[in-house]
Each structure stands twice: as C-alpha cells, then as structure tokens.
Design an enzyme around this catalytic site. Structure first.
Site, mmCIF file in Angstrom:
data_model
loop_
_atom_site.group_PDB
_atom_site.id
_atom_site.type_symbol
_atom_site.label_atom_id
_atom_site.label_comp_id
_atom_site.label_asym_id
_atom_site.label_seq_id
_atom_site.Cartn_x
_atom_site.Cartn_y
_atom_site.Cartn_z
ATOM 1 N N GLY A 64 0.810 -1.212 0.000
ATOM 2 C CA GLY A 64 0.000 0.000 0.000
ATOM 3 C C GLY A 64 0.843 1.262 0.000
ATOM 4 O O GLY A 64 1.990 1.280 -0.459
ATOM 5 N N SER A 65 0.288 2.341 0.550
ATOM 6 C CA SER A 65 0.860 3.682 0.375
ATOM 7 C C SER A 65 2.215 3.899 1.030
ATOM 8 O O SER A 65 2.895 4.888 0.719
ATOM 9 C CB SER A 65 -0.136 4.723 0.897
ATOM 10 O OG SER A 65 -1.292 4.765 0.082
ATOM 11 N N VAL A 66 2.635 3.025 1.949
ATOM 12 C CA VAL A 66 3.993 3.144 2.490
ATOM 13 C C VAL A 66 5.019 3.076 1.357
ATOM 14 O O VAL A 66 6.080 3.685 1.418
ATOM 15 C CB VAL A 66 4.244 2.035 3.541
ATOM 16 C CG1 VAL A 66 5.707 2.009 3.947
ATOM 17 C CG2 VAL A 66 3.372 2.246 4.762
ATOM 18 N N LYS A 126 4.960 4.526 -1.344
ATOM 19 C CA LYS A 126 5.107 5.818 -2.028
ATOM 20 C C LYS A 126 6.435 6.505 -1.725
ATOM 21 O O LYS A 126 6.891 7.346 -2.496
ATOM 22 C CB LYS A 126 3.947 6.755 -1.654
ATOM 23 C CG LYS A 126 2.607 6.361 -2.264
ATOM 24 C CD LYS A 126 1.461 7.199 -1.712
ATOM 25 C CE LYS A 126 0.123 6.748 -2.294
ATOM 26 N NZ LYS A 126 -1.034 7.361 -1.629
#
Length: 723
Positions: A328-330, A332
């Site tokens: 997920g967004s980690v 990014k």
C-alpha cells in the site's frame, strides 16, 4: 564239507565282516573328524556361523559403547541473556508391582497410595483423586499423562525430596525457552529427533531446529556427539589389558542475536494489548537500527509460547520473512525517492487530485473526491494516489523500473532466517505501473520493507536486515555478521528530502499521521502511513469495509536517524478505533522507549555503576552479587538459576536502583507495594505480563497477590498514588 569245516568257514566270514564294518566306521569317523576340523578351521578363520558374525557377537557381548551427547549451542540476545538453551525434562512414573523390593527389603513400589497421591497433587496439574485412580490400576508401572511429562528439574527435585517409594523419573533432552513468548518465530524451535548410528546400530535422540534461528543455524548449534568404548566382563568390570577409548563430544556453537530483551519484551506486551482489543487477523512490528541494519525487536500475531508450545498450532510461518503482501501507500516513499533522485520531481508544480484514468480504469484518492488542485509537495503528507500516478508518469517506464531494481524489489534480502520470500512486481502495462506507485501490483515482505526504508534513513545506503550478530564455536572461533550494504539506490541528499516529506505527514495540518507525534520528541518523528487492499484468492481484491492491511513506517530522530519502525495490522476491528489510532498504540510507546534508552545510554553519571552479568548464575549467588553492588534486588520465580535480568549486563545503573532477576520455571508475582511505576514496568518487561496501571506515583495495591504465578493472558491491575 564236514560240520567242523562249515563252522570254521562261518567264523572266518564273521571276522571278515567285522573287519569291513570296522574299517567303514573308522573311515566314517575320520571323515566326520575331518569335517569338524574343516568346519572349526572355517569358523576360526572367518568368524562366522551361517549368517552370524561371531566376532561382532563377542564384541557386542563384552563391548561397552556409550554415546557422549554434545551440548546444543545456546542462543543469546544482544545483552548476553539466554533466550534458548539446552535443558532436560522429566517424565514421572510409579512402580506398582509389590515384588519390586531392594536387596535390603525396602519397597521399591508405591506403598501408601493415598499419601503419594496427596503429595504429587501439590506438584502436578492433576487432582489427588485422579492420581489415586491411576495408582489403583493393575499394572507393573504407570505414568500420569501430560501432567507427569515435561517436568522441570526444579519440580523433579521437589518430588524427589519427598522420598516417595516407587516414584521415579525418566530424563529426556529438551530445549529451554525461558522467556516464553519472545520473538518466537524468529528464535524458532528445536525438538527431539531419533537418529541411528550405523556403526553400532544405537539410536540417539537429538534436538533439531524446526524454524527460525534454530533451523537456519541448526548445523552450527547441533555439535558432534562423542563416544566412550570399553570391554567389560559378565559382571560389568573392565577386562584386564583392555583400553578404554574416549572420543570427546564437540559442543555446538553459540548464536548471538541482535534483539534487545528490554525492547523485545515491551513490544510483545504492546502487540498483545492491541491483539486483545482489536482482534486483527495478523499483526506485526519490526524495530531496526537505521545505521547498522540490526533488528532490535520484532514479533507477530498469531504467535506461540515457546516454553509451553501454546498457540503453536495456529501459526508455524514467520510472517515477517515468509509472507509477501501488497504494502500500500507506504511504498510511495520509494516512488518519491526515485523521482527526487532522477530530477523528475517538482514539489511546487500542481495537479488536479481526486481521480485519474489509465487505459479506461479510474484510480481515485482514498477520500474519493481529492482536495482540488494541490502541489506535488502534498502527495506524501496527504497520501494521494492520483498524485503518485502523476509522479510515476513523469518518471516514465524505464526510470521507474531502474529504481525498482536499485531498491532490489522482488529480491531476497539474505537475512539469516529460513524460507525468505522474494516478493514480486507486475509492471507490464501502464495500469500496472500506475498502481505500483501506491503499493499495489507489488508484493513485499516486512523485512524487505525494512531494507527499502534503510536507504532513506541511512543517507542512501540500503542495508541488509540482520538478526544475528555473531556465532561463537566451542573453541572460541567467532564468525561475525556485520553491517552489510546491499546497494546505494539514492543519494544522501535525496534521502534527506524524503525524510523532510515524511516529517510533514506528522506535522502538517493535512498530514495523515498526526497521531504519531511523540511527547518530548517534537520535529523528530518522520512517518508514512499505508492502507492496502487485500488480494483475493479468487482474483481481484476483497471488498469488505475492513478488508485492508493498515501500516505505518517511521524513522527517528529525523535529523540523525537511529531507528526504523514498521507496524502492520490486517483487518483489525475499526469499529472500536480508527486504524491510525490502533497502530499508534504500538508505534508511539515503542519508539518513545527506544529513543529514551538512546538518551539514557548517552548520559554519563560519575556515580553510576556498570551492571554485572547475572544470567547463568545460581539464584543465591546472583542476588548476593547484585546486593554487593549496592542495588535493590527482586527475584521473580523460585528456580535455581537466573535466566534474565533487568537492567541488562553492561548498563549504567545507580546505587539502590531496583534489579529484577528472573529464574527458570514458573514466574511468581513479587510484592510490588511501594514500587515506582518504572520499577513495575521492568517487571512487566521481564515477565511479558499484562500490567494495567491506575493513577500515578507509587504502588498502593496489586490485583495478583505476592507469590501467585503470573500466567499468560492474565491481566494484573496496579494502583498507584502520590505519597
């Protein structure tokens, strides 16, 4: 012929027949004798009678051949406290046959069954009634099921001291895990396996590692058995002129972990609290030294108690190493690092948030509507999916693939634990590449994420996560597992800019991680939050309102990173609290305690004392040694040896400071009335107990009375008040 002539002729014929018979018998005797001589010569020469090897049979009859068992190496934590060591367990049995008496007439059977049952019930987890029922069986001897197996040396000695006729024990090699639930999947498990020596056909039971460090370093830990050979007569005495041959056993090597027991025990307590309150299907956390890659604390839920094996049936896999998932967004932060490092990032340029369409598929921000037109500098603090897609498009396919390779996405880290997953990435189409920008279509393990994050925390150098610091052989040879740089995917300046963006996740009024602020460490916490969909076994993703993996990755202190902390929770009950609050219950206290230890260890005090190593000592000797240093000592448990201590060996302490010593066996609650909260926290760390505090100041009461056993899952309420 006359009668006289006939008689003489008959006599001569009889004599001749007798002679012939005599010759035949003599010939047969000679032949039989020759056969015996030949057979004897053959037996003497070959040493065989049919298929029987007489030489081996004779040697076996008079040969005393004993295996000398090698000690399995001990596993220690970073402070030299044993977390796995060799031991023996005992199985109790009772002889019931009344014919069993000693030469002096003393009974070797259970004589007084009622008394025996009453005494044994004090030490076994079984009632006197059940014991009596077992003793009344019509058998030569009986055992007592699970209640009579795996008894400690302490319990065995207490029963022996009761001097009960007919009560005996068998000894079995075992592995002692004194801390119970303590990085259980990482430390691992060793259990007995029977092997057969082909030389003498003797079977031997030997411990074998089945998971974790116990499995990965099984060869080094196992050692080599020795042997003692001698020739004995029928009475068991050594034969004259025989030579006793002894080959010494080579004990296994000792393995030293990077885990710090103080922080590991605290992490176990925090994880269990969150597990009990929010019931996630999976929960994990890793705390790593940002400068060396040494893992300081790590654990998961579900887990198991290595001492009791409770919970082992739930989860055998080390999920931190063996399981790959979409982060997920980690993820990014890797995208931002690639964009900054390649010169493709302009923080002041703007884009329209909310949604973006790629090849007919619409990607939306997590709030579905976005925040209007915003600068790219807000992509990380707001965790904008659409902004991440625009950054990936600016990078382009070639550069994005290059940086994914630089970060070694889809490659194992090489951590010294078994069955590490390599992960994977899908970037064949523009849509694939777009969703990898926010951590989908890519599978990673938790230890891989630690490696990626280390490049950001360690000025661009990406480190291999380490769980073992060294292996020491029984001859003193040291094999070190030092810091290892896996690559330099980004520059130090890029790493600094990424940390600055992660700081805004916490500090900006629009940041998604404001709850990760830690009192006393303003401007020192940098994080990235994550929410990932869970892939379905039937294809696509699960669609339930709570079917997500929530995560947070943190770096601190931001200006000179010392620690990286990564926490994940799969499908927690978010009706009780939001996901960020749930994760903060683990992240904030653990990171704060780690930072406090860092500060404390940096302080120097002219009046300080260097804490002695007390683990491994006899309990009485350890207590005396600590008191001789001017320290206040509390012993937890009634065992004969110290297996853990707080403060740890080598730490600086001051006069009259409380030292908590843990022995093997059952953990017993001390009287903590009058203790400070900090001292009780030491007790909580060393026992892994579930302590709940009410009030401030010093302890006025405790829900578990002194002397009672501290059991897993039992909540202990401590009330405090100012004096």
């Amino acid at each position: 012929m006359s009668a006289r002539g006939k008689k003489q002729h008959s006599s001569r014929r009889t004599q001749r027949n007798r002679g012939v018979i005599g010759l035949v018998l003599a010939a047969l005797s000679i032949i039989v004798l020759l056969l015996f001589v030949i057979r004897f010569a053959y037996i003497a020469g070959s040493g065989h009678v049919g298929q029987v090897d007489l030489t081996k049979k004779t040697q076996k009859k008079y040969r005393f051949d004993q295996v000398i068992k090698a000690r399995r190496g001990t596993i220690y934590d970073a402070n030299g406290n044993a977390v796995a060591e060799d031991s023996n367990v005992y199985t109790l049995y009772a002889v019931l046959d009344k014919n069993q008496v000693s030469t002096a007439g003393r009974p070797l059977y259970v004589k007084d069954k009622a008394k025996t049952a009453t005494v044994l019930s004090k030490y076994l987890k079984i009632s006197a009634t059940e014991i009596t029922k077992t003793l009344n069986q019509n058998q030569f001897q009986v055992e007592f099921g699970a209640a009579g197996r795996n008894l400690s040396l302490e319990i065995k000695q207490k029963i022996t001291d009761e001097k009960l006729p007919g009560i005996n024990f068998t000894e079995t090699p075992s592995r002692l895990y004194p801390n119970g639930t303590f990085a259980s999947h990482i430390v691992g498990l060793a259990q007995l396996k029977t092997t057969v020596d082909q030389t003498n056909q003797q079977s031997t039971q030997q411990l074998k590692g089945l998971m974790g460090v116990e499995q990965y370093f099984n060869k080094q830990l196992t050692g080599v058995n020795g042997r003692q050979v001698a020739k004995l007569n029928n009475y068991g005495y050594e034969l004259p002129d025989s030579k006793r041959v002894v080959k010494k056993a080579e004990d296994g090597s000792d393995v030293y972990l990077t885990l710090d027991s103080r922080l590991q025990s605290y992490l176990e307590q925090l994880l269990q609290d969150v597990q009990d309150k929010y019931d996630p299907t999976e929960l994990s956390a890793i705390l790593m030294n940002a400068k060396t890659g040494a893992i300081i604390a790590a654990s998961q839920r579900p887990t198991f108690n290595a001492a009791t094996k409770s919970g082992l049936e739930t989860q055998w896999r080390d999920s931190l190493v063996e399981d790959a998932y979409e982060p997920g967004s980690v993820f990014k932060v890797l995208l931002l690092a690639a964009a900054i490092d390649s010169g493709k990032y302009n923080p002041n340029a703007t884009y329209r948030s909310g949604s973006v369409t790629i090849n007919g598929s619409t990607i939306r921000d997590w709030n579905q509507v976005g925040w209007g037109t915003i600068p790219f500098s807000q992509v990380i603090p707001r965790s904008s999916n659409t902004g991440a897609v625009h950054i990936e498009q600016a990078l382009g396919e070639t550069l994005w693939k290059e940086y994914l390779n630089r970060f070694r996405v889809g490659q194992k880290t090489g951590i010294t634990l078994p069955n590490e997953a390599s992960g994977s990435i899908q970037i064949k189409t523009p849509l694939d590449r777009a969703i990898t920008s926010f951590g989908q279509a890519v599978n990673v393990s938790a230890v891989q994420m630690m490696s990626f994050l280390s490049a950001i925390a360690n000025q661009g150098e990406m480190l291999q996560p380490r769980i073992v610091s060294k292996v020491v052989s029984n001859q003193g040879k040291v094999t070190k597992y030092d810091k290892k740089v896996l690559g330099t995917p980004i520059s130090a300046d890029t790493a600094k800019q990424v940390i600055a963006a992660m700081r805004q996740v916490v500090e900006a009024d629009y940041g998604t991680g404001q709850q990760y602020k830690i009192d006393g460490y303003d401007q020192q916490i940098a994080v990235k939050t994550g929410t990932a969909q869970i892939a379905s076994s039937k294809g696509g993703y699960l669609t339930g309102s709570n079917d997500y993996i929530y995560s947070v990755a943190g770096i601190a202190p931001a200006d000179d990173p010392e620690y990286i902390l990564y926490v994940t929770a799969k499908q927690p009950d978010i009706t009780k609290a939001d996901a960020i609050s749930i994760l903060s219950e683990i992240f904030n206290p653990l990171m704060k305690r780690a930072l406090n230890y860092r500060t404390t260890s940096a302080d120097t005090d002219a009046n300080s004392i260097k804490m002695s190593k007390l683990t491994g000592l006899a309990s009485a000797a350890a207590v005396k040694k600590a008191k001789d240093q001017g320290l206040t000592v509390t012993q937890v448990g009634n065992g004969s040896k110290i297996v853990q201590q707080l403060p740890a060996a080598g730490e600086k302490v001051i006069a009259k400071q409380r030292v908590v010593l843990l022995t093997e066996g059952a953990m017993t609650m001390p009287n903590v009335v009058g203790w400070s909260k900090n001292d009780v926290l030491k007790l909580a760390e060393i026992t892994g107990g579930d302590f709940k505090f009410s009030g401030d100041g010093y302890v006025t009461s405790q829900s578990l009375k002194a002397g009672a056993v501290i059991t897993a899952g039992q909540q202990i309420v401590i009330k405090l008040a100012e004096p």
